[in-house]
Design a protein around this motif. Structure first.
Motif, PDB file in Angstrom:
ATOM      1  N   GLY A 158       0.834  -1.207   0.000  1.00 60.75           N
ATOM      2  CA  GLY A 158       0.000   0.000   0.000  1.00 60.75           C
ATOM      3  C   GLY A 158       0.864   1.250   0.000  1.00 60.75           C
ATOM      4  O   GLY A 158       0.698   2.145  -0.831  1.00 60.75           O
ATOM      5  N   VAL A 165      -5.757   6.241  -5.023  1.00 55.10           N
ATOM      6  CA  VAL A 165      -6.301   4.967  -4.521  1.00 55.10           C
ATOM      7  C   VAL A 165      -7.434   4.439  -5.428  1.00 55.10           C
ATOM      8  O   VAL A 165      -7.680   3.241  -5.505  1.00 55.10           O
ATOM      9  CB  VAL A 165      -6.767   5.108  -3.044  1.00 55.10           C
ATOM     10  CG1 VAL A 165      -7.993   5.998  -2.921  1.00 55.10           C
ATOM     11  CG2 VAL A 165      -6.991   3.746  -2.408  1.00 55.10           C
ATOM     12  N   MET A 173      -4.345  -2.291   1.800  1.00 54.32           N
ATOM     13  CA  MET A 173      -3.754  -1.269   0.927  1.00 54.32           C
ATOM     14  C   MET A 173      -4.457   0.085   1.129  1.00 54.32           C
ATOM     15  O   MET A 173      -3.808   1.120   1.197  1.00 54.32           O
ATOM     16  CB  MET A 173      -3.836  -1.699  -0.548  1.00 54.32           C
ATOM     17  CG  MET A 173      -2.902  -2.838  -0.887  1.00 54.32           C
ATOM     18  SD  MET A 173      -3.021  -3.363  -2.612  1.00 54.32           S
ATOM     19  CE  MET A 173      -2.091  -2.080  -3.448  1.00 54.32           C
ATOM     20  N   SER A 174      -5.782   0.076   1.259  1.00 50.00           N
ATOM     21  CA  SER A 174      -6.511   1.342   1.472  1.00 50.00           C
ATOM     22  C   SER A 174      -6.135   1.960   2.810  1.00 50.00           C
ATOM     23  O   SER A 174      -6.067   3.182   2.941  1.00 50.00           O
ATOM     24  CB  SER A 174      -8.025   1.146   1.484  1.00 50.00           C
ATOM     25  OG  SER A 174      -8.421   0.281   0.494  1.00 50.00           O
ATOM     26  N   SER A 190      -3.282   1.930   4.170  1.00 43.73           N
ATOM     27  CA  SER A 190      -2.012   2.649   3.999  1.00 43.73           C
ATOM     28  C   SER A 190      -2.281   4.065   3.481  1.00 43.73           C
ATOM     29  O   SER A 190      -1.617   5.014   3.871  1.00 43.73           O
ATOM     30  CB  SER A 190      -1.105   1.936   2.998  1.00 43.73           C
ATOM     31  OG  SER A 190      -0.863   0.622   3.414  1.00 43.73           O
TER      32      SER A 190
END
Ligand code: HEM
Length: 161
Positions: free
Chosen positions: A89, A99, A145-146, A148
């Motif tokens: 991320g 994103v 990942m989001s 991050s």
């Protein structure tokens, strides 16, 4: 996310899911090149992502993204795996990728894998179980990942105060 166990609990990711994904690994390996080819063709077709991809070596990117693809079926879904996802991320935040494109890319991955499952698992129950395990691991990846991205945004808020 505090631990991989929390993440698994929240998504209802079980030992059976783990086994199903591990068992899928040989088939995924057979389709790894096709995956990374299609993934990159798509990303090199969008102006916003091409601009970022062009700042890195194409072959290296192919390897990174296809290794990630295989890591979905690696079977070791522990805290090291969680740290690995967090690092991924941050790597995308660092290259300035919105994103939105992570979500878009994950949607492509999802379609690729669900089609592969549909084409290779004639048994309805087996197919459903594997589809669910796949959806969970992809959503867990996207979730971390989001997170991050949110962390980086929070840092900016604190720095600007
Ligand atoms: C690097 C996965 C989407 C561009 C990486 C790495 C992984 C990865 C595992 C290596 C990170 C490292 O070891 O430091 C993913 C996943 C995605 C995704 C899971 C979404 C499903 C995208 C998209 C782009 C992109 C949409 C479009 C520009 C890059 C670039 C790097 C990279 C430029 C290299 C970063 C560096 O040089 O440090 N990606 N990626 N990725 N990815 Fe992605």
């Amino acid at each position: 996310m505090t631990s991989m166990q929390d993440l698994k609990d929240h998504y209802g990711f079980t030992d059976d899911d783990e086994e199903l994904l591990k068992a899928f690994q040989p088939l995924a390996a057979q389709h790894k090149e096709r995956f990374s080819g299609e993934f990159h063709n798509y990303l090199y077709g969008l102006p916003e992502t091409t601009a970022i991809l062009n700042t890195s070596n194409r072959q290296r990117l192919l390897e990174m993204h296809s290794n990630w693809f295989m890591s979905l079926f690696g079977g070791a879904y522990d805290n090291n795996y969680l740290n690995h996802l967090t690092r991924i991320g941050h790597a995308h935040v660092k290259v300035g990728l919105n994103v939105h494109f992570v979500n878009v890319a994950m949607n492509r991955v999802r379609h690729f894998l669900l089609n592969l499952i549909d084409e290779n698992y004639p048994d309805r129950d087996e197919r459903r179980a594997l589809r669910e395990a796949t959806e969970k691991i992809l959503d867990m990846n996207l979730d971390v990942m989001s997170a991050s991205y949110r962390e980086e945004e929070l840092k900016k808020v604190f720095v600007s105060r």
